[in-house]
Design a protein around this motif. Structure first.
Motif, PDB file in Angstrom:
ATOM      1  N   PRO A   1     -14.129  -0.439  -8.172  1.00  0.00           N
ATOM      2  CA  PRO A   1     -13.044  -0.621  -9.145  1.00  0.00           C
ATOM      3  C   PRO A   1     -11.797   0.199  -8.811  1.00  0.00           C
ATOM      4  N   SER A   2     -11.991   1.430  -8.341  1.00  0.00           N
ATOM      5  CA  SER A   2     -10.841   2.262  -7.994  1.00  0.00           C
ATOM      6  C   SER A   2     -10.089   1.701  -6.796  1.00  0.00           C
ATOM      7  N   LEU A   3     -10.818   1.202  -5.817  1.00  0.00           N
ATOM      8  CA  LEU A   3     -10.173   0.596  -4.649  1.00  0.00           C
ATOM      9  C   LEU A   3      -9.362  -0.624  -5.049  1.00  0.00           C
ATOM     10  N   LEU A   4      -9.915  -1.454  -5.904  1.00  0.00           N
ATOM     11  CA  LEU A   4      -9.197  -2.633  -6.382  1.00  0.00           C
ATOM     12  C   LEU A   4      -7.946  -2.231  -7.179  1.00  0.00           C
ATOM     13  N   SER A   5      -8.085  -1.216  -8.017  1.00  0.00           N
ATOM     14  CA  SER A   5      -6.960  -0.783  -8.835  1.00  0.00           C
ATOM     15  C   SER A   5      -5.838  -0.216  -7.977  1.00  0.00           C
ATOM     16  N   ASN A   6      -6.185   0.598  -6.972  1.00  0.00           N
ATOM     17  CA  ASN A   6      -5.162   1.140  -6.086  1.00  0.00           C
ATOM     18  C   ASN A   6      -4.449   0.034  -5.318  1.00  0.00           C
ATOM     19  N   LEU A   7      -5.197  -0.965  -4.871  1.00  0.00           N
ATOM     20  CA  LEU A   7      -4.587  -2.114  -4.194  1.00  0.00           C
ATOM     21  C   LEU A   7      -3.660  -2.849  -5.147  1.00  0.00           C
ATOM     22  N   GLY A   8      -4.107  -3.059  -6.387  1.00  0.00           N
ATOM     23  CA  GLY A   8      -3.247  -3.720  -7.365  1.00  0.00           C
ATOM     24  C   GLY A   8      -1.956  -2.959  -7.595  1.00  0.00           C
ATOM     25  N   ASN A   9      -2.038  -1.629  -7.696  1.00  0.00           N
ATOM     26  CA  ASN A   9      -0.833  -0.825  -7.895  1.00  0.00           C
ATOM     27  C   ASN A   9       0.131  -0.955  -6.719  1.00  0.00           C
ATOM     28  N   SER A  10      -0.414  -0.960  -5.502  1.00  0.00           N
ATOM     29  CA  SER A  10       0.440  -1.095  -4.320  1.00  0.00           C
ATOM     30  C   SER A  10       1.119  -2.464  -4.265  1.00  0.00           C
ATOM     31  N   LEU A  11       0.396  -3.499  -4.650  1.00  0.00           N
ATOM     32  CA  LEU A  11       0.991  -4.844  -4.686  1.00  0.00           C
ATOM     33  C   LEU A  11       2.114  -4.913  -5.714  1.00  0.00           C
ATOM     34  N   VAL A  12       1.958  -4.222  -6.841  1.00  0.00           N
ATOM     35  CA  VAL A  12       3.034  -4.172  -7.840  1.00  0.00           C
ATOM     36  C   VAL A  12       4.270  -3.505  -7.255  1.00  0.00           C
ATOM     37  N   ILE A  13       4.068  -2.401  -6.551  1.00  0.00           N
ATOM     38  CA  ILE A  13       5.203  -1.695  -5.933  1.00  0.00           C
ATOM     39  C   ILE A  13       5.945  -2.626  -4.982  1.00  0.00           C
ATOM     40  N   ARG A  14       5.182  -3.345  -4.141  1.00  0.00           N
ATOM     41  CA  ARG A  14       5.845  -4.243  -3.184  1.00  0.00           C
ATOM     42  C   ARG A  14       6.526  -5.399  -3.898  1.00  0.00           C
ATOM     43  N   PHE A  15       5.920  -5.887  -4.968  1.00  0.00           N
ATOM     44  CA  PHE A  15       6.570  -6.951  -5.735  1.00  0.00           C
ATOM     45  C   PHE A  15       7.918  -6.484  -6.269  1.00  0.00           C
ATOM     46  N   GLU A  16       7.960  -5.291  -6.815  1.00  0.00           N
ATOM     47  CA  GLU A  16       9.224  -4.807  -7.368  1.00  0.00           C
ATOM     48  C   GLU A  16      10.233  -4.476  -6.286  1.00  0.00           C
ATOM     49  N   ARG A  17       9.764  -4.233  -5.067  1.00  0.00           N
ATOM     50  CA  ARG A  17      10.681  -4.000  -3.956  1.00  0.00           C
ATOM     51  C   ARG A  17      11.214  -5.301  -3.378  1.00  0.00           C
ATOM     52  N   LEU A  18      10.336  -6.322  -3.228  1.00  0.00           N
ATOM     53  CA  LEU A  18      10.703  -7.535  -2.495  1.00  0.00           C
ATOM     54  C   LEU A  18      10.768  -8.791  -3.363  1.00  0.00           C
ATOM     55  N   GLY A  19      10.092  -8.788  -4.518  1.00  0.00           N
ATOM     56  CA  GLY A  19      10.189  -9.921  -5.427  1.00  0.00           C
ATOM     57  C   GLY A  19       9.328 -11.114  -5.090  1.00  0.00           C
ATOM     58  N   ASN A  20       8.327 -10.941  -4.237  1.00  0.00           N
ATOM     59  CA  ASN A  20       7.441 -12.051  -3.885  1.00  0.00           C
ATOM     60  C   ASN A  20       6.411 -12.238  -4.997  1.00  0.00           C
ATOM     61  N   LEU A  21       6.449 -13.404  -5.662  1.00  0.00           N
ATOM     62  CA  LEU A  21       5.567 -13.636  -6.804  1.00  0.00           C
ATOM     63  C   LEU A  21       4.088 -13.602  -6.430  1.00  0.00           C
ATOM     64  N   ASN A  22       3.770 -13.897  -5.174  1.00  0.00           N
ATOM     65  CA  ASN A  22       2.363 -13.809  -4.767  1.00  0.00           C
ATOM     66  C   ASN A  22       1.830 -12.400  -4.949  1.00  0.00           C
ATOM     67  N   ASP A  23       2.691 -11.400  -4.760  1.00  0.00           N
ATOM     68  CA  ASP A  23       2.231 -10.015  -4.895  1.00  0.00           C
ATOM     69  C   ASP A  23       1.865  -9.689  -6.332  1.00  0.00           C
ATOM     70  N   ILE A  24       2.671 -10.103  -7.299  1.00  0.00           N
ATOM     71  CA  ILE A  24       2.325  -9.767  -8.683  1.00  0.00           C
ATOM     72  C   ILE A  24       1.114 -10.585  -9.136  1.00  0.00           C
ATOM     73  N   ASP A  25       0.999 -11.827  -8.672  1.00  0.00           N
ATOM     74  CA  ASP A  25      -0.203 -12.609  -8.994  1.00  0.00           C
ATOM     75  C   ASP A  25      -1.452 -11.945  -8.418  1.00  0.00           C
ATOM     76  N   ASN A  26      -1.350 -11.498  -7.169  1.00  0.00           N
ATOM     77  CA  ASN A  26      -2.498 -10.842  -6.540  1.00  0.00           C
ATOM     78  C   ASN A  26      -2.793  -9.491  -7.180  1.00  0.00           C
ATOM     79  N   ALA A  27      -1.749  -8.780  -7.600  1.00  0.00           N
ATOM     80  CA  ALA A  27      -1.958  -7.498  -8.276  1.00  0.00           C
ATOM     81  C   ALA A  27      -2.762  -7.704  -9.562  1.00  0.00           C
TER      82      ALA A  27
END
Length: 280
Positions: free
Chosen positions: A69-95
């Protein structure tokens, strides 16, 4: 009688978020400015490499492993960061998908369950803010409420979870306009007030919590017209500004919120001291 919103200048309230409590793994990760702390990644290559490593860790860790669960959560947080940097909707969906998986596999009663629920709620709010789907906001509020319900008063993360719940309720109330449910704004004020009450004076999060309480009180005043709410909103914003040192990155937004509340009071009562203070 409520003020006539048609005659008011449109102005933006600046909601603030607190960094989410991090899971067992990777506690030193800086996170995001709104929900996960400040963004420490200097370039996109850094966050891309981090996501690649986290995806590999998730892929090779079985669901039954206690760290999954912690590994998944950390990955989700990183995908959110990249989404807010680049705006790719796939990242927020995957997060959102990674945070949902973390919630699904962490057992009830686990001390990290509230954090996982709150991370899921925060990522749903972010997608709502970009796409406007109210189902995301409703789901976010439900996750934040579940997280709050699992944490006793006195737990150090309780104010942060209450703040996130209150801010999500305020967002729904304001997004629906005149159709907004008064229960949402009453609940938002209550959750923000509880977060302030549970946070000791001198705590670094206190100005943020006071700011969001002021925002909720001002929103309730704008709907119901109770001058006590307006006075209390001004007071909370003033204290938040007083507690914010010069040069703090949140100082401009807190000054803006205080100015907005003073301007609102001037428009209602006509006291020139308010408009002078709002401009100063």
């Amino acid at each position: 009688m409520a003020p006539n919103s048609n005659n008011q200048i449109e102005r933006r309230r600046n909601l603030e978020g607190l960094p989410q409590p991090l899971s067992q793994i990777n506690r030193n990760h800086g996170g995001r400015s709104s929900f996960y702390g400040s963004d420490d990644f200097g370039n996109c290559g850094d966050i891309n490499r981090k996501i690649e490593m986290e995806e590999e860790a998730v892929r090779f860790t079985p669901d039954s492993h206690p760290d999954k669960p912690s590994l998944l959560s950390n990955l989700g947080n990183s995908l959110v960061i990249r989404f807010e940097r680049l705006g790719n909707l796939n990242d927020i969906d995957n997060a959102i998908a990674r945070h949902q998986s973390a919630v699904n596999i962490i057992p009830d009663g686990h001390p990290d369950k509230p954090n996982q629920l709150s991370n899921l709620g925060s990522s749903l709010v972010i997608r709502f803010e970009h796409l406007g789907n109210l189902d995301d906001l409703d789901s976010a509020i439900a996750r934040h409420q579940a997280a709050v319900n699992l944490i006793p008063d006195g737990h150090p993360v309780k104010p942060s979870l209450l703040n996130n719940l209150g801010s999500s309720l305020l967002t729904r109330f304001e997004r629906l306009g005149n159709l907004g449910n008064l229960d949402d704004i009453e609940s938002a004020v209550g959750r923000h007030q509880a977060a302030v009450n549970l946070t000791p004076d001198g705590h670094a999060d206190k100005p943020c919590l006071l700011t969001n309480l002021g925002n909720s009180l001002l929103a309730r005043f704008e709907r119901l017209g109770n001058l006590d709410d307006l006075a209390n909103a001004v007071g909370r914003h003033q204290v938040a500004v007083n507690l914010t040192p010069d040069g703090h990155p949140d100082q401009p937004s807190r000054l803006s919120n205080l100015g907005n509340s003073l301007l609102t009071r001037f428009e209602r009562l006509g006291n020139l001291n308010d408009i002078d203070s709002g401009i100063a």
